[in-house]
Design a protein around this motif. Structure first.
Motif, PDB file in Angstrom:
ATOM      1  N   SER A  25       0.711  -1.280  -0.064  1.00  0.00           N
ATOM      2  CA  SER A  25       0.029   0.045  -0.055  1.00  0.00           C
ATOM      3  C   SER A  25       0.834   1.249   0.069  1.00  0.00           C
ATOM      4  O   SER A  25       0.586   2.445  -0.711  1.00  0.00           O
ATOM      5  N   GLY A  26       1.908   1.321   0.882  1.00  0.00           N
ATOM      6  CA  GLY A  26       3.000   2.372   0.633  1.00  0.00           C
ATOM      7  C   GLY A  26       3.236   2.759  -0.561  1.00  0.00           C
ATOM      8  O   GLY A  26       3.280   3.877  -1.156  1.00  0.00           O
ATOM      9  N   VAL A  27       3.873   1.787  -1.506  1.00  0.00           N
ATOM     10  CA  VAL A  27       4.324   1.949  -2.768  1.00  0.00           C
ATOM     11  C   VAL A  27       3.335   2.513  -3.748  1.00  0.00           C
ATOM     12  O   VAL A  27       3.516   3.564  -4.330  1.00  0.00           O
ATOM     13  N   SER A  28       2.215   1.863  -3.622  1.00  0.00           N
ATOM     14  CA  SER A  28       1.004   2.169  -4.350  1.00  0.00           C
ATOM     15  C   SER A  28       0.618   3.430  -4.156  1.00  0.00           C
ATOM     16  O   SER A  28       0.428   4.496  -4.684  1.00  0.00           O
ATOM     17  N   ILE A  29       0.272   4.049  -2.869  1.00  0.00           N
ATOM     18  CA  ILE A  29      -0.030   5.300  -2.389  1.00  0.00           C
ATOM     19  C   ILE A  29       0.989   6.284  -2.786  1.00  0.00           C
ATOM     20  O   ILE A  29       0.596   7.391  -3.301  1.00  0.00           O
ATOM     21  N   TYR A  30       2.264   5.942  -2.758  1.00  0.00           N
ATOM     22  CA  TYR A  30       3.200   7.013  -3.190  1.00  0.00           C
ATOM     23  C   TYR A  30       3.003   7.160  -4.565  1.00  0.00           C
ATOM     24  O   TYR A  30       2.961   8.560  -4.782  1.00  0.00           O
ATOM     25  N   TYR A  31       3.023   6.539  -5.412  1.00  0.00           N
ATOM     26  CA  TYR A  31       2.746   6.795  -6.913  1.00  0.00           C
ATOM     27  C   TYR A  31       1.826   7.550  -7.231  1.00  0.00           C
ATOM     28  O   TYR A  31       1.390   8.370  -8.095  1.00  0.00           O
ATOM     29  N   ALA A  32       0.497   6.872  -6.450  1.00  0.00           N
ATOM     30  CA  ALA A  32      -0.734   7.509  -6.913  1.00  0.00           C
ATOM     31  C   ALA A  32      -0.857   8.908  -6.441  1.00  0.00           C
ATOM     32  O   ALA A  32      -1.276   9.877  -7.054  1.00  0.00           O
ATOM     33  N   LEU A  33      -0.313   9.065  -5.121  1.00  0.00           N
ATOM     34  CA  LEU A  33      -0.157  10.575  -4.602  1.00  0.00           C
ATOM     35  C   LEU A  33       0.669  11.545  -5.260  1.00  0.00           C
ATOM     36  O   LEU A  33       0.382  12.473  -5.310  1.00  0.00           O
ATOM     37  N   GLN A  34       1.705  10.976  -5.930  1.00  0.00           N
ATOM     38  CA  GLN A  34       2.569  11.825  -6.614  1.00  0.00           C
ATOM     39  C   GLN A  34       1.776  12.299  -7.834  1.00  0.00           C
ATOM     40  O   GLN A  34       1.942  13.759  -8.120  1.00  0.00           O
ATOM     41  N   ASN A  35       1.221  11.262  -8.536  1.00  0.00           N
ATOM     42  CA  ASN A  35       0.325  11.966  -9.701  1.00  0.00           C
ATOM     43  C   ASN A  35      -0.719  12.777  -9.190  1.00  0.00           C
ATOM     44  O   ASN A  35      -1.080  13.971  -9.965  1.00  0.00           O
ATOM     45  N   TYR A  36      -1.458  12.275  -8.212  1.00  0.00           N
ATOM     46  CA  TYR A  36      -2.448  13.306  -7.817  1.00  0.00           C
ATOM     47  C   TYR A  36      -2.057  14.652  -7.331  1.00  0.00           C
ATOM     48  O   TYR A  36      -2.704  15.697  -7.809  1.00  0.00           O
ATOM     49  N   LEU A  37      -0.880  14.675  -6.714  1.00  0.00           N
ATOM     50  CA  LEU A  37      -0.355  16.083  -6.016  1.00  0.00           C
ATOM     51  C   LEU A  37      -0.042  16.860  -7.368  1.00  0.00           C
ATOM     52  O   LEU A  37      -0.343  18.162  -7.470  1.00  0.00           O
ATOM     53  N   GLU A  38       0.762  16.500  -8.127  1.00  0.00           N
ATOM     54  CA  GLU A  38       1.207  17.299  -9.362  1.00  0.00           C
ATOM     55  C   GLU A  38      -0.072  17.625 -10.294  1.00  0.00           C
ATOM     56  O   GLU A  38      -0.309  18.847 -10.502  1.00  0.00           O
ATOM     57  N   ASP A  39      -1.153  16.730 -10.393  1.00  0.00           N
ATOM     58  CA  ASP A  39      -2.441  16.983 -11.209  1.00  0.00           C
ATOM     59  C   ASP A  39      -3.161  18.191 -10.485  1.00  0.00           C
ATOM     60  O   ASP A  39      -3.644  19.000 -11.039  1.00  0.00           O
ATOM     61  N   PRO A 268      10.107  24.588  -7.706  1.00  0.00           N
ATOM     62  CA  PRO A 268      10.632  23.507  -8.071  1.00  0.00           C
ATOM     63  C   PRO A 268       9.761  22.212  -7.741  1.00  0.00           C
ATOM     64  O   PRO A 268       9.040  21.934  -6.980  1.00  0.00           O
ATOM     65  N   GLU A 269      10.184  21.236  -8.714  1.00  0.00           N
ATOM     66  CA  GLU A 269       9.089  20.080  -8.615  1.00  0.00           C
ATOM     67  C   GLU A 269       9.136  19.437  -7.535  1.00  0.00           C
ATOM     68  O   GLU A 269       8.202  18.654  -7.054  1.00  0.00           O
ATOM     69  N   ASN A 270      10.212  19.453  -6.955  1.00  0.00           N
ATOM     70  CA  ASN A 270      10.587  18.626  -5.859  1.00  0.00           C
ATOM     71  C   ASN A 270       9.658  19.105  -4.485  1.00  0.00           C
ATOM     72  O   ASN A 270       9.415  18.520  -3.545  1.00  0.00           O
ATOM     73  N   LYS A 271       9.365  20.539  -4.570  1.00  0.00           N
ATOM     74  CA  LYS A 271       8.586  20.942  -3.646  1.00  0.00           C
ATOM     75  C   LYS A 271       7.104  20.682  -3.680  1.00  0.00           C
ATOM     76  O   LYS A 271       6.236  20.404  -2.855  1.00  0.00           O
ATOM     77  N   VAL A 272       6.786  20.232  -5.066  1.00  0.00           N
ATOM     78  CA  VAL A 272       5.265  19.905  -5.171  1.00  0.00           C
ATOM     79  C   VAL A 272       5.266  18.417  -4.738  1.00  0.00           C
ATOM     80  O   VAL A 272       4.234  18.100  -4.208  1.00  0.00           O
ATOM     81  N   MET A 273       6.356  17.936  -4.912  1.00  0.00           N
ATOM     82  CA  MET A 273       6.204  16.251  -4.605  1.00  0.00           C
ATOM     83  C   MET A 273       6.638  15.894  -2.958  1.00  0.00           C
ATOM     84  O   MET A 273       6.517  14.951  -2.536  1.00  0.00           O
ATOM     85  N   GLU A 274       6.987  17.153  -2.561  1.00  0.00           N
ATOM     86  CA  GLU A 274       7.572  16.857  -1.050  1.00  0.00           C
ATOM     87  C   GLU A 274       6.500  15.907  -0.279  1.00  0.00           C
ATOM     88  O   GLU A 274       6.975  15.145   0.831  1.00  0.00           O
ATOM     89  N   PRO A 275       5.309  16.279  -0.151  1.00  0.00           N
ATOM     90  CA  PRO A 275       4.212  15.564   0.747  1.00  0.00           C
ATOM     91  C   PRO A 275       4.082  14.174   0.166  1.00  0.00           C
ATOM     92  O   PRO A 275       4.185  13.163   1.161  1.00  0.00           O
ATOM     93  N   ALA A 276       4.507  13.895  -0.862  1.00  0.00           N
ATOM     94  CA  ALA A 276       4.358  12.457  -1.259  1.00  0.00           C
ATOM     95  C   ALA A 276       5.601  11.626  -0.705  1.00  0.00           C
ATOM     96  O   ALA A 276       5.535  10.522  -0.072  1.00  0.00           O
ATOM     97  N   ARG A 277       6.854  12.138  -0.649  1.00  0.00           N
ATOM     98  CA  ARG A 277       7.989  11.870  -0.442  1.00  0.00           C
ATOM     99  C   ARG A 277       7.860  11.502   1.214  1.00  0.00           C
ATOM    100  O   ARG A 277       8.110  10.362   1.912  1.00  0.00           O
ATOM    101  N   GLU A 278       7.411  12.577   1.967  1.00  0.00           N
ATOM    102  CA  GLU A 278       7.121  12.563   3.343  1.00  0.00           C
ATOM    103  C   GLU A 278       6.476  11.494   3.770  1.00  0.00           C
ATOM    104  O   GLU A 278       6.778  10.614   4.672  1.00  0.00           O
ATOM    105  N   LEU A 279       5.258  11.234   3.017  1.00  0.00           N
ATOM    106  CA  LEU A 279       4.421  10.314   3.351  1.00  0.00           C
ATOM    107  C   LEU A 279       4.951   8.770   2.983  1.00  0.00           C
ATOM    108  O   LEU A 279       4.626   8.013   3.980  1.00  0.00           O
ATOM    109  N   PHE A 280       5.631   8.954   1.859  1.00  0.00           N
ATOM    110  CA  PHE A 280       6.394   7.437   1.658  1.00  0.00           C
ATOM    111  C   PHE A 280       7.166   7.202   2.963  1.00  0.00           C
ATOM    112  O   PHE A 280       7.102   5.733   3.506  1.00  0.00           O
ATOM    113  N   PHE A 281       8.235   8.162   3.190  1.00  0.00           N
ATOM    114  CA  PHE A 281       9.134   7.471   4.149  1.00  0.00           C
ATOM    115  C   PHE A 281       8.395   7.418   5.639  1.00  0.00           C
ATOM    116  O   PHE A 281       9.083   6.637   6.404  1.00  0.00           O
TER     117      PHE A 281
END
Length: 575
Positions: A25-39, A268-281
């Motif tokens: 679920s963590g891996v799935s949520i990370y990639y799904a959240l990554q796309n969702y956050l960016e969109d 910066p793109e990493n700022k947009v994706m920062e919540p997804a990375r924090e959630l994954f870790f």
């Protein structure tokens, strides 16, 4: 056959049960959240950029319209058309009319700008002229002449000002004949204010520039202009948002063009994706913590389970040997404890069961007696408040006396001898006492007015409708203002309904917050809106429970202008 212990089976089972689902679920949520956050970010920011571009375009148009009005002002035209060489009465009158026109236009300028008019000989007229402004204006006269009367925006170097200037031509004799120049200086803070309204993420940066490259405004002066221009160029091929690389780092960029002005934004793109990375870790950390915790809990639980089971096993062997009188210690409140209790009950005599029932009955009667003793006597409450009122008046404290009087009357109407229905007049008196208490509390900060149709004062409605709405207006509308607020209560009759309306001129709500409040009224499983609490939901659901789903609360609100809550009840309800 080898016997596997319960402890080892539980350890393996719980480890797999926790670890595998969390990792998947963590891996799935990370990639799904990554796309969702960016969109989601792109959709939200695209809308914000579009709104900001429209607001800036409107602001620029207003200032250019101001310059055009100054261009065509008859008093300014006449003053510039005739040289100020002789002090004749006619020239003095033209000068007075000219200065009055400048004052009028300056007063109408929003935001307030510094207006300077320049004769064709270089003489500058206007309030607040400094040496810096003088040098700047003279350095731009040739540039203004080159645009032949068209408005031009520019930065005033060394200051926090932006300039709008244009050549003034003779609009009565010869429109091609220049007679002077117009310069209007605005604070950059106005542009910063507009941008600040649409900035949510601190990493978001903005830039504004025109196609003539004469005007630019940047929130991040360290970013190269080439990168900013590249954002504007990329927006022509990919409308809305795009990804731009600068210094090996990807940026999510946005651009909008309005009438020659380009508005660009980047983050910066990493700022947009920062919540997804924090959630994954965070998920990985939780997984490892849960693994260690599961090992500890399996050892602990297996010991707690197997120890009483072994004890029960020994007691059952005693039963097989003919020993029926025994007690198994009950130390668990689960299935194992139930099994031990069942074995203990087999050895109990009927008298002990009867005694136990008597003890439980005595306990229940004691609880009922204590409950009766703790009930509040309303008459005692009224008498106590009257005593406080008398003491306050005795000590010549009319404010406390009035507050206690209002509170006593508020309670008397609210309790209503336990009845749910009261008249419209009683509901109005109830909210009036509440408003008087709040008026004392917020001295000179709260004003209110109540208008009631006298023909419906005897109509019966459920109680406590207006007070929660007024309390909500005070706490979430009036108190958040920096100035006194007003509450208007109106009650009138329509052919098929009675309408109660509470209006305030508080801070209001934006459309998203208003929609959250509306949705929270009917969803019992949802947490109430943090800005409005349980009061609104309570009133809405009480109305629907009593009168039906066709009735309830209706909201209308605008950010910065206040909120109106309307209660619609049937005209002849069944009571």
């Amino acid at each position: 056959m080898q016997v596997r212990s319960i402890r080892s089976q539980m350890m393996l089972f719980f480890s797999l049960l926790i670890l595998v689902p969390i990792i998947i679920s963590g891996v799935s949520i990370y990639y799904a959240l990554q796309n969702y956050l960016e969109d989601s970010y792109v959709r939200h920011q695209s809308k914000s950029i579009n709104n900001l571009a429209s607001e800036m375009d409107d602001w620029r148009s207003e200032q250019e319209d101001l310059s055009l009005r100054l261009f065509g002002d008859r008093s300014i035209q006449q003053f510039l058309r005739y040289p100020n060489t002789t002090l004749t009465a006619e020239q003095l009158q033209r000068t007075a009319n000219f200065r009055q026109a400048l004052q009028i236009h300056s007063a109408k300028s929003d935001p307030l700008g510094s207006i300077f008019v320049v004769r064709d000989n270089g003489t500058i007229y206007g309030e607040g002229l400094s040496s810096t402004y003088d040098r700047y204006i003279h350095s731009r006269l040739l540039l203004a002449a080159g645009y032949n009367g068209l408005p031009t925006w520019d930065n005033v170097e060394g200051t926090d000002k932006v300039a709008l200037f244009r050549q003034i031509n003779d609009n009565e004799m010869d429109l091609n004949r220049p007679i002077g120049y117009l310069f209007i200086l605005f604070d950059k803070a106005e542009i910063e204010r507009m941008i600040g309204q649409y900035t949510v993420d601190p990493g978001q940066q903005y830039a504004v520039f025109d196609e003539k490259n004469s005007f630019e405004f940047l929130t991040d002066s360290t970013m190269p202009k080439a990168f900013i221009k590249e954002i504007g160029i990329s927006s022509e091929t990919s409308r809305g948002s795009s990804t731009t690389i600068y210094g090996d780092e990807p940026y999510v960029t946005f651009a909008e063009k309005r009438s020659g002005w380009n508005l660009v934004s980047w983050i910066p793109e990493n700022k947009v994706m920062e919540p997804a990375r924090e959630l994954f870790f965070g998920i990985l950390f939780i997984a490892f913590v849960l693994i260690f915790f599961s090992v500890f809990m399996v050892l602990f639980l297996s010991h707690r389970i197997t120890k009483p089971l072994k004890m029960i096993q020994r007691k059952m062997m005693q039963i097989g040997e003919g020993f029926f009188i025994f007690k198994v210690p009950v130390v668990r409140n689960d299935e194992v404890g139930e099994l031990a209790s069942a074995m203990n009950r087999m050895s109990d005599e009927i008298q002990s069961l009867i005694q136990k029932n008597k003890e439980e009955e005595a306990k229940r009667r004691l609880i009922q007696l204590q409950t009766l003793e703790y009930q509040i006597n309303p008459h005692f409450l009224y008498n106590t408040l009257d005593s406080v009122n008398m003491l306050a008046r005795k000590h010549q404290d009319p404010i406390i006396a009035d507050m206690v009087t209002y509170l006593s009357r508020l309670f008397r109407i609210g309790l209503n001898q336990g009845r749910e229905m009261i008249t419209v007049a009683e509901e109005v008196r109830h909210v009036t006492y509440y408003l008087k208490i709040q008026e004392i509390r917020f001295a000179d900060q709260l004003y209110w007015d109540i208008q009631t149709d006298e023909s419906i004062e005897s109509e019966k409605i459920i109680k406590f409708l207006l007070q929660p709405l007024v309390e909500n207006s005070i706490n979430h509308g009036i108190r958040k203002r920096d100035e006194p607020g007003h509450i208007y209560i109106r009650i009138w009759k329509e052919p098929d309904s009675i309408v109660l309306e509470v209006e305030d001129d508080g801070v209001g709500m934006d459309p998203e917050q208003l929609e959250r409040v509306r949705q929270s009224l009917n969803d019992d499983m949802e947490e109430p809106d943090k800005d409005h609490g349980f009061g609104l939901r309570n009133v809405h659901q009480r109305i629907q429970l009593h009168y039906g789903d066709d009735y309830g609360l209706e909201f209308a609100s605008e950010k910065g202008y206040g909120t109106t809550v309307t209660v619609r009840l049937p005209n002849n309800p069944k009571t």
